[in-house]
Design a protein around this motif. Structure first.
Motif, PDB file in Angstrom:
ATOM      1  N   ASP A 126       0.806  -1.216   0.000  1.00 61.30           N
ATOM      2  CA  ASP A 126       0.000   0.000   0.000  1.00 61.30           C
ATOM      3  C   ASP A 126       0.847   1.279   0.000  1.00 61.30           C
ATOM      4  OD1 ASP A 126      -2.194  -1.641   0.096  1.00 61.30           O
ATOM      5  OD2 ASP A 126      -2.502  -1.421   2.269  1.00 61.30           O
TER       6      ASP A 126
ATOM      7  N   GLU B  34       0.018   4.050  -2.792  1.00 59.06           N
ATOM      8  CA  GLU B  34      -1.251   4.729  -2.576  1.00 59.06           C
ATOM      9  C   GLU B  34      -1.192   5.681  -1.377  1.00 59.06           C
ATOM     10  OE1 GLU B  34      -4.506   1.880  -2.489  1.00 59.06           O
ATOM     11  OE2 GLU B  34      -5.552   3.254  -1.149  1.00 59.06           O
ATOM     12  N   ARG B  35      -0.649   5.169  -0.266  1.00 61.11           N
ATOM     13  CA  ARG B  35      -0.567   6.012   0.929  1.00 61.11           C
ATOM     14  C   ARG B  35       0.396   7.173   0.738  1.00 61.11           C
ATOM     15  NH1 ARG B  35      -2.550   4.299   5.713  1.00 61.11           N
ATOM     16  NH2 ARG B  35      -2.234   6.488   6.173  1.00 61.11           N
TER      17      ARG B  35
ATOM     18  N   GLU C 199       0.940   8.850  -1.953  1.00 63.54           N
ATOM     19  CA  GLU C 199       0.353   9.919  -2.765  1.00 63.54           C
ATOM     20  C   GLU C 199      -0.426  10.923  -1.914  1.00 63.54           C
ATOM     21  OE1 GLU C 199      -1.814   8.371  -6.080  1.00 63.54           O
ATOM     22  OE2 GLU C 199       0.017   7.739  -7.108  1.00 63.54           O
ATOM     23  N   GLU C 200      -0.814  10.499  -0.702  1.00 60.41           N
ATOM     24  CA  GLU C 200      -1.525  11.425   0.182  1.00 60.41           C
ATOM     25  C   GLU C 200      -0.631  12.566   0.666  1.00 60.41           C
ATOM     26  OE1 GLU C 200      -2.957   8.971   3.366  1.00 60.41           O
ATOM     27  OE2 GLU C 200      -4.111   7.687   2.006  1.00 60.41           O
TER      28      GLU C 200
ATOM     29  N   ARG D  55       2.855  12.059  -8.980  1.00 59.99           N
ATOM     30  CA  ARG D  55       2.058  10.910  -9.375  1.00 59.99           C
ATOM     31  C   ARG D  55       2.982   9.726  -9.279  1.00 59.99           C
ATOM     32  NH1 ARG D  55      -1.595   8.269  -9.223  1.00 59.99           N
ATOM     33  NH2 ARG D  55      -2.002   7.296 -11.211  1.00 59.99           N
ATOM     34  N   TYR D  56       2.592   8.693  -8.584  1.00 62.60           N
ATOM     35  CA  TYR D  56       3.558   7.639  -8.396  1.00 62.60           C
ATOM     36  C   TYR D  56       3.595   6.595  -9.500  1.00 62.60           C
ATOM     37  CZ  TYR D  56       6.676   9.585  -5.754  1.00 62.60           C
ATOM     38  OH  TYR D  56       7.673  10.416  -5.482  1.00 62.60           O
TER      39      TYR D  56
END
Lengths: 128, 359
Positions: free
Chosen positions: B154, B157-158, B160-161, B166-167
């Motif tokens: 994860d 996704e985490r 990117e917060e 943009r990963y």
């Protein structure tokens, strides 16, 4: 961090405990010891019938990160070993004074108990 | 008192237990090694890896210097790319393993030695510079940077917060990114086998970035079990110029040795490559009850010593006792049954290839 140190047990400053009932001594490692070791993953225990002397490194407890010898607080013949630990060594973390006990010995010399630390003295050792 | 990372106080406030590692006072465990390990395999965890060194090399001969220093082919790196490499002495013995980054500016090379080796590796760069008369500036920037690893499925996704980026980074790429307001370098590298990043954070912004990335903190204990399941090397333990002198071929990282380049140790390693190493680092898995540990002998079933364990633990993922061991090549085939001698007791074990888990 506060640790559970039951009043009715006797201790070594190397973090073993003894509970005596009618000439039989049950031995384990303390809450402090299990916390210091972390996740216990393996134990090596003596066989039933084996004689151990006070001060012997009679068992080994391994956590993920460390290997620790366990010292005998008293002398005697091993009359029971906690075989549940072979499959569930984590019992030592979960219940160090209960289901996480290691062995029982038939006390060779009940007078040895007098030389062990009381709960109060052991608590002082940890604080110092 | 050892060196402390900029995040030391954060870890102390979080009741971490500490250990000395390469001269640094590092968190070994926050909650439990097992739970931290599982969190990384199943979701995401963060590690303070600021004890890793950062050596920056710039100047017109920077690439040439790195090419002499490391066993890999640095000329293959485009700006924003990284590669794994060994650093060897004239005899081909491993001094270090490292990741070499060519930063996005294309001008700066940065490599990451292991804890406590930063100054020795900077000094080695200066020696190469003078030996080969190169034009390069060498900076030990270890204390300028904090390094935070975000690892686990994860992690993208985490992450990117806390960043505008943009990963889309591929493995072994590095780029500049704004992370929680700080100008950072983000690399898709790690030491766990999971997806994730290693983030170079300016020292002054370390706590801001650490706090912004609000996931399970993990210590060196979990870092060790995670890397061991992947069979990744630990410097100072699985190889060490003093206590465990090994070539990259013995250590199983021949893939990082490019003999068509001109690194220090190349000639010696050409000989090893031609003849093959006498021993190899292999996985071992105990069949009998027990846990393999550093230093334990490995023998044949008949008791002839054929090697020794360099790292070992109970694998939290597999629930099996695993380790790494150097064994004579004659006994190094996968599935060979051997003995690991644990406290004078020979325990049945099986030779395995690594990684121990599918990744």
């Amino acid at each position: 961090m506060s640790f559970d140190i039951p009043e009715e047990l006797r201790y070594l400053d190397s973090h073993e405990w003894v509970r005596t009932t009618d000439g039989t001594a049950r031995i384990g490692i303390s809450d402090v010891a299990q916390d210091e070791l972390g996740d216990v993953v393996f134990v090596e225990l003596p066989d039933e019938g084996e004689e151990i002397d006070a001060g012997d490194d009679f068992a080994v407890v391994e956590s993920i990160k460390a290997v620790s010898d366990v010292y005998a607080p008293v002398a005697g013949e091993v009359t029971a070993v906690n075989e549940a630990l072979f499959d569930q060594p984590e019992l030592i973390n979960e219940d160090p004074y209960g289901d996480g006990w290691l062995v029982e010995v038939e006390l060779a010399d009940p007078d040895e108990l007098a030389s062990l630390l009381t709960a109060e003295a052991y608590a002082d050792e940890i604080d110092s | 008192m050892g060196r402390q990372t900029p995040l030391y106080q954060r870890h102390a406030d979080r009741d971490a237990s500490f250990t000395d590692f390469g001269g640094w006072e590092m968190p070994v465990e926050f909650d439990s090694i097992r739970s931290e390990h599982e969190r990384v395999r199943e979701s995401v965890g963060k590690f303070d890896v600021s004890h890793m060194g950062q050596i920056e090399v710039t100047g017109s001969d920077a690439e040439r210097l790195l090419q002499r220093l490391t066993t890999s082919d640095v000329t293959a790196l485009d700006p924003g790319e990284a590669q794994y490499a060994a650093i060897t002495d004239e005899e081909g013995i491993m001094l270090e393993d490292t990741v070499v980054y060519r930063l996005p500016d294309g001008e700066t090379y940065l490599f990451v030695p292991n804890a406590g080796n930063d100054e020795a590796m900077a000094e080695r760069c200066r020696w190469i510079r003078s030996e080969f008369d190169l034009d390069a500036e060498i900076t030990n920037a270890t204390t300028d940077w904090a390094m935070i690893a975000a690892q686990g499925p994860d992690a993208p996704e985490r992450f990117e917060e806390v960043t505008d980026a943009r990963y889309t980074l591929d493995r072994f790429e590095i780029e500049r990114a704004d992370v929680a307001g700080a100008d950072c370098l983000v690399a898709a590298t790690g030491y766990t086998g999971e997806d994730g990043f290693e983030i170079l954070v300016p020292e002054a912004a370390a706590t801001t970035v650490w706090d912004a990335f609000d996931v399970q903190p993990c210590g060196l204990g979990a870092r060790d079990t995670l890397r061991l399941e992947m069979g990744y090397l630990l410097s100072g333990q699985d190889f060490d110029p003093e206590t465990e002198p090994r070539t990259p071929y013995e250590a199983g990282i021949g893939f990082a040795v490019k003999l068509d380049t001109e690194f220090v140790g190349r000639d010696a390693l050409e000989g090893v490559a031609a003849e093959g190493p006498e021993s190899k680092l292999r996985g071992v898995q105990l069949i009998d009850r027990g846990v393999p540990r550093h230093g334990q002998p490995v023998t044949t079933p008949g008791g002839k010593e054929i090697g020794h364990v360099t790292s070992g633990t109970m694998s939290p993922t597999l629930g099996e006792p695993i380790g790494l061991a150097y064994v004579d090549v004659a006994h190094a085939d996968p599935d060979t049954v051997v003995r690991v001698v644990v406290r004078d007791e020979p325990k049945k074990a099986r030779i395995r290839t690594t990684p121990f888990i599918d990744r």
